[in-house]
Design a protein around this motif. Structure first.
Motif, PDB file in Angstrom:
ATOM      1  N   MET A   1       2.071   4.787   0.322  1.00 49.43           N
ATOM      2  CA  MET A   1       2.556   4.354  -0.962  1.00 49.43           C
ATOM      3  C   MET A   1       2.753   2.851  -0.903  1.00 49.43           C
ATOM      4  SD  MET A   1       5.442   7.253  -1.869  1.00 49.43           S
ATOM      5  CE  MET A   1       6.343   6.984  -0.353  1.00 49.43           C
ATOM      6  N   GLN A   2       2.474   2.211  -2.013  1.00 55.36           N
ATOM      7  CA  GLN A   2       2.618   0.759  -2.103  1.00 55.36           C
ATOM      8  C   GLN A   2       3.126   0.369  -3.484  1.00 55.36           C
ATOM      9  OE1 GLN A   2      -1.378  -0.625  -1.517  1.00 55.36           O
ATOM     10  NE2 GLN A   2      -1.306  -0.326   0.692  1.00 55.36           N
ATOM     11  N   VAL A   3       3.844  -0.723  -3.529  1.00 60.01           N
ATOM     12  CA  VAL A   3       4.146  -1.376  -4.795  1.00 60.01           C
ATOM     13  C   VAL A   3       3.291  -2.625  -4.821  1.00 60.01           C
ATOM     14  CG1 VAL A   3       5.883  -2.544  -6.206  1.00 60.01           C
ATOM     15  CG2 VAL A   3       6.496  -0.480  -4.922  1.00 60.01           C
ATOM     16  N   ARG A   4       2.491  -2.745  -5.887  1.00 62.61           N
ATOM     17  CA  ARG A   4       1.611  -3.898  -6.035  1.00 62.61           C
ATOM     18  C   ARG A   4       1.914  -4.608  -7.343  1.00 62.61           C
ATOM     19  NH1 ARG A   4      -4.366  -1.402  -4.690  1.00 62.61           N
ATOM     20  NH2 ARG A   4      -3.812  -0.341  -2.747  1.00 62.61           N
ATOM     21  N   GLY A   5       1.667  -5.916  -7.315  1.00 63.65           N
ATOM     22  CA  GLY A   5       1.781  -6.710  -8.524  1.00 63.65           C
ATOM     23  C   GLY A   5       0.461  -6.718  -9.272  1.00 63.65           C
ATOM     24  N   ASP A   6       0.440  -7.412 -10.399  1.00 65.49           N
ATOM     25  CA  ASP A   6      -0.773  -7.489 -11.226  1.00 65.49           C
ATOM     26  C   ASP A   6      -1.977  -8.034 -10.464  1.00 65.49           C
ATOM     27  OD1 ASP A   6       0.063  -6.389 -13.587  1.00 65.49           O
ATOM     28  OD2 ASP A   6       0.614  -8.289 -14.502  1.00 65.49           O
ATOM     29  N   SER A   7      -1.743  -8.962  -9.573  1.00 68.65           N
ATOM     30  CA  SER A   7      -2.853  -9.573  -8.852  1.00 68.65           C
ATOM     31  C   SER A   7      -3.297  -8.744  -7.642  1.00 68.65           C
ATOM     32  CB  SER A   7      -2.468 -10.981  -8.399  1.00 68.65           C
ATOM     33  OG  SER A   7      -1.393 -10.921  -7.483  1.00 68.65           O
ATOM     34  N   GLY A   8      -2.636  -7.587  -7.428  1.00 69.22           N
ATOM     35  CA  GLY A   8      -2.989  -6.733  -6.307  1.00 69.22           C
ATOM     36  C   GLY A   8      -2.195  -7.001  -5.047  1.00 69.22           C
ATOM     37  N   ASP A   9      -1.316  -8.015  -5.096  1.00 70.60           N
ATOM     38  CA  ASP A   9      -0.503  -8.319  -3.927  1.00 70.60           C
ATOM     39  C   ASP A   9       0.459  -7.169  -3.649  1.00 70.60           C
ATOM     40  OD1 ASP A   9       0.627  -9.195  -6.423  1.00 70.60           O
ATOM     41  OD2 ASP A   9       2.304 -10.029  -5.272  1.00 70.60           O
ATOM     42  N   ILE A  10       0.628  -6.827  -2.370  1.00 70.20           N
ATOM     43  CA  ILE A  10       1.518  -5.740  -1.969  1.00 70.20           C
ATOM     44  C   ILE A  10       2.930  -6.293  -1.830  1.00 70.20           C
ATOM     45  CG2 ILE A  10       2.050  -4.047  -0.190  1.00 70.20           C
ATOM     46  CD1 ILE A  10      -0.995  -3.941   0.380  1.00 70.20           C
ATOM     47  N   VAL A  11       3.844  -5.751  -2.633  1.00 69.29           N
ATOM     48  CA  VAL A  11       5.236  -6.192  -2.656  1.00 69.29           C
ATOM     49  C   VAL A  11       6.067  -5.383  -1.663  1.00 69.29           C
ATOM     50  CG1 VAL A  11       7.273  -6.404  -4.139  1.00 69.29           C
ATOM     51  CG2 VAL A  11       5.003  -6.891  -5.068  1.00 69.29           C
ATOM     52  N   ALA A  12       5.757  -4.088  -1.545  1.00 69.78           N
ATOM     53  CA  ALA A  12       6.468  -3.193  -0.620  1.00 69.78           C
ATOM     54  C   ALA A  12       5.547  -2.032  -0.297  1.00 69.78           C
ATOM     55  CB  ALA A  12       7.761  -2.689  -1.257  1.00 69.78           C
ATOM     56  N   ARG A  13       5.815  -1.376   0.823  1.00 70.61           N
ATOM     57  CA  ARG A  13       5.007  -0.222   1.208  1.00 70.61           C
ATOM     58  C   ARG A  13       5.842   0.740   2.034  1.00 70.61           C
ATOM     59  NH1 ARG A  13       0.035  -2.087   4.447  1.00 70.61           N
ATOM     60  NH2 ARG A  13       0.123  -3.776   2.984  1.00 70.61           N
ATOM     61  N   ALA A  14       5.400   1.989   2.050  1.00 71.46           N
ATOM     62  CA  ALA A  14       6.046   3.033   2.843  1.00 71.46           C
ATOM     63  C   ALA A  14       5.028   4.134   3.097  1.00 71.46           C
ATOM     64  CB  ALA A  14       7.260   3.602   2.106  1.00 71.46           C
ATOM     65  N   ARG A  15       5.285   4.901   4.098  1.00 73.68           N
ATOM     66  CA  ARG A  15       4.407   6.033   4.403  1.00 73.68           C
ATOM     67  C   ARG A  15       4.570   7.080   3.312  1.00 73.68           C
ATOM     68  NH1 ARG A  15       4.727  10.514   8.453  1.00 73.68           N
ATOM     69  NH2 ARG A  15       2.563  11.101   8.747  1.00 73.68           N
ATOM     70  N   GLY A  16       3.479   7.638   2.860  1.00 72.10           N
ATOM     71  CA  GLY A  16       3.496   8.593   1.765  1.00 72.10           C
ATOM     72  C   GLY A  16       3.705  10.027   2.214  1.00 72.10           C
ATOM     73  N   ALA A  17       3.459  10.930   1.309  1.00 75.00           N
ATOM     74  CA  ALA A  17       3.653  12.360   1.544  1.00 75.00           C
ATOM     75  C   ALA A  17       2.526  12.929   2.390  1.00 75.00           C
ATOM     76  CB  ALA A  17       3.705  13.090   0.207  1.00 75.00           C
ATOM     77  N   GLU A  18       2.873  13.919   3.190  1.00 77.23           N
ATOM     78  CA  GLU A  18       1.860  14.714   3.862  1.00 77.23           C
ATOM     79  C   GLU A  18       1.356  15.708   2.830  1.00 77.23           C
ATOM     80  OE1 GLU A  18       0.577  14.674   7.001  1.00 77.23           O
ATOM     81  OE2 GLU A  18       1.687  12.811   7.331  1.00 77.23           O
ATOM     82  N   TRP A  19       0.056  15.713   2.575  1.00 76.88           N
ATOM     83  CA  TRP A  19      -0.493  16.582   1.552  1.00 76.88           C
ATOM     84  C   TRP A  19      -0.362  18.037   1.966  1.00 76.88           C
ATOM     85  CZ3 TRP A  19      -1.557  15.926  -3.316  1.00 76.88           C
ATOM     86  CH2 TRP A  19      -2.207  16.953  -3.992  1.00 76.88           C
ATOM     87  N   THR A  20       0.059  18.860   1.043  1.00 76.17           N
ATOM     88  CA  THR A  20       0.147  20.296   1.241  1.00 76.17           C
ATOM     89  C   THR A  20      -0.411  20.975  -0.004  1.00 76.17           C
ATOM     90  OG1 THR A  20       1.680  22.157   1.496  1.00 76.17           O
ATOM     91  CG2 THR A  20       2.556  20.197   0.462  1.00 76.17           C
ATOM     92  N   SER A  21      -0.900  22.180   0.161  1.00 79.97           N
ATOM     93  CA  SER A  21      -1.454  22.895  -0.991  1.00 79.97           C
ATOM     94  C   SER A  21      -0.400  23.141  -2.069  1.00 79.97           C
ATOM     95  CB  SER A  21      -2.073  24.220  -0.549  1.00 79.97           C
ATOM     96  OG  SER A  21      -1.085  25.051   0.020  1.00 79.97           O
TER      97      SER A  21
END
Length: 92
Positions: free
Chosen positions: A1-21
């Motif tokens: 997961m990421q938070v990005r600004g309009d220009s695509g710059d990454i403001v913050a990030r974190a590990r996302g969910a493990e996909w499950t059915s």
């Protein structure tokens, strides 16, 4: 997961969910924001959608939960605290 600004710059990030059915079993009527997540594609949420996403996270079934939920909440707050920010769930 990421938070990005309009220009695509990454403001913050974190590990996302493990996909499950269980994600695929979510009702699109009850979980329209989370229902849009797929393991192999990106999903982007704007400032208005983040507030809806937060309410869905509050009632997420245990089968879809985990540590990622709190990290997602934190990133939602980052989106809400700035302008022109977007929460990205980055697929495979």
């Amino acid at each position: 997961m990421q938070v990005r600004g309009d220009s695509g710059d990454i403001v913050a990030r974190a590990r996302g969910a493990e996909w499950t059915s269980a994600f695929g079993d979510l009702s699109p009527a009850l979980f329209p924001m989370l229902w849009g997540l797929i393991p192999y594609g990106d999903a982007v949420f704007n400032h208005r959608q983040v507030s809806l996403l937060l309410t869905e996270l509050d009632r997420l079934p245990a089968a879809c939960g985990g540590d990622w939920v709190e990290r997602a909440r934190e990133l939602c707050r980052v989106v809400e605290q700035g302008s022109h920010r977007y929460l990205w769930f980055v697929g495979d």
